[in-house]
Design a protein around this motif. Structure first.
Motif, PDB file in Angstrom:
ATOM      1  N   TYR A   1     -12.785  -3.871  16.969  1.00 32.09           N
ATOM      2  CA  TYR A   1     -12.454  -4.470  18.259  1.00 32.09           C
ATOM      3  C   TYR A   1     -10.943  -4.402  18.480  1.00 32.09           C
ATOM      4  CZ  TYR A   1     -13.295  -7.225  22.381  1.00 32.09           C
ATOM      5  OH  TYR A   1     -13.406  -7.617  23.688  1.00 32.09           O
ATOM      6  N   PRO A   2     -10.497  -3.934  19.657  1.00 32.18           N
ATOM      7  CA  PRO A   2      -9.059  -3.778  19.919  1.00 32.18           C
ATOM      8  C   PRO A   2      -8.311  -5.110  19.954  1.00 32.18           C
ATOM      9  CG  PRO A   2     -10.370  -2.541  21.490  1.00 32.18           C
ATOM     10  CD  PRO A   2     -11.316  -3.414  20.736  1.00 32.18           C
TER      11      PRO A   2
ATOM     12  N   LEU B   1       1.527   8.322   5.723  1.00 38.22           N
ATOM     13  CA  LEU B   1       1.592   6.862   5.749  1.00 38.22           C
ATOM     14  C   LEU B   1       2.421   6.350   6.917  1.00 38.22           C
ATOM     15  CD1 LEU B   1       1.907   5.847   1.997  1.00 38.22           C
ATOM     16  CD2 LEU B   1      -0.022   5.482   3.527  1.00 38.22           C
ATOM     17  N   SER B   2       3.322   7.178   7.443  1.00 41.32           N
ATOM     18  CA  SER B   2       4.140   6.745   8.569  1.00 41.32           C
ATOM     19  C   SER B   2       3.527   7.118   9.927  1.00 41.32           C
ATOM     20  CB  SER B   2       5.541   7.352   8.456  1.00 41.32           C
ATOM     21  OG  SER B   2       5.460   8.756   8.511  1.00 41.32           O
ATOM     22  N   SER B   3       2.354   7.755   9.937  1.00 43.41           N
ATOM     23  CA  SER B   3       1.692   8.106  11.204  1.00 43.41           C
ATOM     24  C   SER B   3       1.251   6.845  11.935  1.00 43.41           C
ATOM     25  CB  SER B   3       0.465   8.988  10.946  1.00 43.41           C
ATOM     26  OG  SER B   3       0.828  10.208  10.380  1.00 43.41           O
ATOM     27  N   SER B   4       1.412   6.858  13.233  1.00 45.35           N
ATOM     28  CA  SER B   4       1.023   5.711  14.046  1.00 45.35           C
ATOM     29  C   SER B   4      -0.343   5.975  14.682  1.00 45.35           C
ATOM     30  CB  SER B   4       2.056   5.464  15.137  1.00 45.35           C
ATOM     31  OG  SER B   4       1.628   4.409  15.965  1.00 45.35           O
ATOM     32  N   TYR B   5      -1.255   5.042  14.485  1.00 46.46           N
ATOM     33  CA  TYR B   5      -2.597   5.159  15.049  1.00 46.46           C
ATOM     34  C   TYR B   5      -2.764   4.263  16.280  1.00 46.46           C
ATOM     35  CZ  TYR B   5      -3.900   7.469  10.704  1.00 46.46           C
ATOM     36  OH  TYR B   5      -3.989   8.341   9.653  1.00 46.46           O
ATOM     37  N   SER B   6      -1.698   3.668  16.760  1.00 46.90           N
ATOM     38  CA  SER B   6      -1.798   2.770  17.902  1.00 46.90           C
ATOM     39  C   SER B   6      -1.988   3.571  19.193  1.00 46.90           C
ATOM     40  CB  SER B   6      -0.554   1.891  17.992  1.00 46.90           C
ATOM     41  OG  SER B   6       0.584   2.688  18.214  1.00 46.90           O
TER      42      SER B   6
ATOM     43  N   PRO C   1      -3.923  -0.397  14.175  1.00 45.09           N
ATOM     44  CA  PRO C   1      -4.561  -0.859  12.949  1.00 45.09           C
ATOM     45  C   PRO C   1      -3.826  -2.062  12.351  1.00 45.09           C
ATOM     46  CG  PRO C   1      -3.629   1.349  12.657  1.00 45.09           C
ATOM     47  CD  PRO C   1      -3.381   0.939  14.061  1.00 45.09           C
ATOM     48  N   ALA C   2      -4.575  -2.856  11.631  1.00 43.31           N
ATOM     49  CA  ALA C   2      -3.984  -4.033  10.999  1.00 43.31           C
ATOM     50  C   ALA C   2      -3.080  -3.650   9.833  1.00 43.31           C
ATOM     51  CB  ALA C   2      -5.084  -4.974  10.516  1.00 43.31           C
ATOM     52  N   PHE C   3      -3.339  -2.520   9.210  1.00 46.14           N
ATOM     53  CA  PHE C   3      -2.559  -2.054   8.069  1.00 46.14           C
ATOM     54  C   PHE C   3      -2.050  -0.643   8.351  1.00 46.14           C
ATOM     55  CE2 PHE C   3      -5.886  -4.897   6.493  1.00 46.14           C
ATOM     56  CZ  PHE C   3      -5.095  -5.892   5.936  1.00 46.14           C
ATOM     57  N   PRO C   4      -0.981  -0.210   7.690  1.00 45.35           N
ATOM     58  CA  PRO C   4      -0.434   1.126   7.969  1.00 45.35           C
ATOM     59  C   PRO C   4      -1.249   2.272   7.393  1.00 45.35           C
ATOM     60  CG  PRO C   4       0.902   0.000   6.333  1.00 45.35           C
ATOM     61  CD  PRO C   4      -0.127  -0.972   6.809  1.00 45.35           C
ATOM     62  N   TRP C   5      -2.332   2.010   6.691  1.00 45.49           N
ATOM     63  CA  TRP C   5      -3.176   3.079   6.172  1.00 45.49           C
ATOM     64  C   TRP C   5      -4.623   2.754   6.496  1.00 45.49           C
ATOM     65  CZ3 TRP C   5      -0.499  -0.397   3.220  1.00 45.49           C
ATOM     66  CH2 TRP C   5      -1.254  -1.337   2.552  1.00 45.49           C
ATOM     67  N   ARG C   6      -5.458   3.764   6.532  1.00 44.90           N
ATOM     68  CA  ARG C   6      -6.861   3.583   6.890  1.00 44.90           C
ATOM     69  C   ARG C   6      -7.768   3.344   5.691  1.00 44.90           C
ATOM     70  NH1 ARG C   6      -8.440   2.381  12.048  1.00 44.90           N
ATOM     71  NH2 ARG C   6      -6.927   3.304  13.427  1.00 44.90           N
ATOM     72  N   GLY C   7      -7.358   3.732   4.504  1.00 43.84           N
ATOM     73  CA  GLY C   7      -8.214   3.502   3.350  1.00 43.84           C
ATOM     74  C   GLY C   7      -7.546   3.972   2.078  1.00 43.84           C
ATOM     75  N   LEU C   8      -8.060   3.497   0.961  1.00 41.77           N
ATOM     76  CA  LEU C   8      -7.530   3.865  -0.332  1.00 41.77           C
ATOM     77  C   LEU C   8      -8.703   3.938  -1.297  1.00 41.77           C
ATOM     78  CD1 LEU C   8      -5.041   4.231  -2.215  1.00 41.77           C
ATOM     79  CD2 LEU C   8      -5.118   1.768  -2.573  1.00 41.77           C
ATOM     80  N   GLU C   9      -8.777   5.010  -2.037  1.00 31.78           N
ATOM     81  CA  GLU C   9      -9.881   5.174  -2.978  1.00 31.78           C
ATOM     82  C   GLU C   9      -9.323   5.309  -4.393  1.00 31.78           C
ATOM     83  OE1 GLU C   9     -13.338   8.369  -4.193  1.00 31.78           O
ATOM     84  OE2 GLU C   9     -12.263   8.625  -2.327  1.00 31.78           O
ATOM     85  N   LEU C  10      -9.893   4.542  -5.292  1.00 28.06           N
ATOM     86  CA  LEU C  10      -9.563   4.647  -6.706  1.00 28.06           C
ATOM     87  C   LEU C  10     -10.787   5.203  -7.415  1.00 28.06           C
ATOM     88  CD1 LEU C  10      -7.788   1.212  -7.261  1.00 28.06           C
ATOM     89  CD2 LEU C  10      -6.732   3.439  -6.913  1.00 28.06           C
TER      90      LEU C  10
END
Length: 144
Positions: free
Chosen positions: A7-8, A68-73, A128-137
């Motif tokens: 939700y925006p 990581l510095s890309s803007s998704y807004s 986005p709420a965070f500067p990245w969309r996901g992280l996988e370990l």
């Protein structure tokens, strides 16, 4: 409340609805070379005409790969029978188009007529709420 995921941040519904027969994206070849295929998969015919919905994209940078510095807004608005998506980067434009697809399929008229070309107008702003969309370990191949 509109059925949008995620939700925006800001959603401002407008009273007017927009009826169109086709969509006309401008300056899309460099930004999204496969936009015509994507619009066809949504069931939206393309063509410039009297009842066409013009799509305008305004962005600052054209990025090929996300960092990581890309803007998704992005901001999405309907102005004078034109869909306007404003974003700092091309990835914001992409997320604005995905939101447009959700708005198109959520239209009350589309639930009764599968070939409808009518939707409610809305202004929305999202980031986005965070500067990245996901992280996988990968714990199966790497031990931490």
């Amino acid at each position: 409340m509109l059925p949008l995921v995620p939700y925006p941040l800001k959603v401002t519904p407008k009273k007017a609805t927009l009826t169109f027969t086709s969509v006309y994206p401008s300056k899309s070849n460099q930004l999204l070379p496969n936009l015509d295929l994507w619009l066809s998969s949504l069931g939206l015919p393309q063509g410039e005409g009297k009842d066409s919905l013009k799509m305008e994209f305004i962005y600052e940078t054209l990025e090929e790969t996300p960092t990581l510095s890309s803007s998704y807004s992005y901001e999405l608005d309907f102005v004078d029978e034109c869909l306007l998506i404003i974003a700092p980067s091309s990835f914001g434009i992409l997320h604005g188009l995905v939101t447009f697809a959700q708005l198109y399929h959520a239209s009350p008229a589309c639930k009764t007529k599968p070939t409808c070309k009518e939707m409610s107008q809305v202004y929305l702003r999202d980031k986005p709420a965070f500067p990245w969309r996901g992280l996988e370990l990968d714990v199966s191949r790497h031990f931490f």
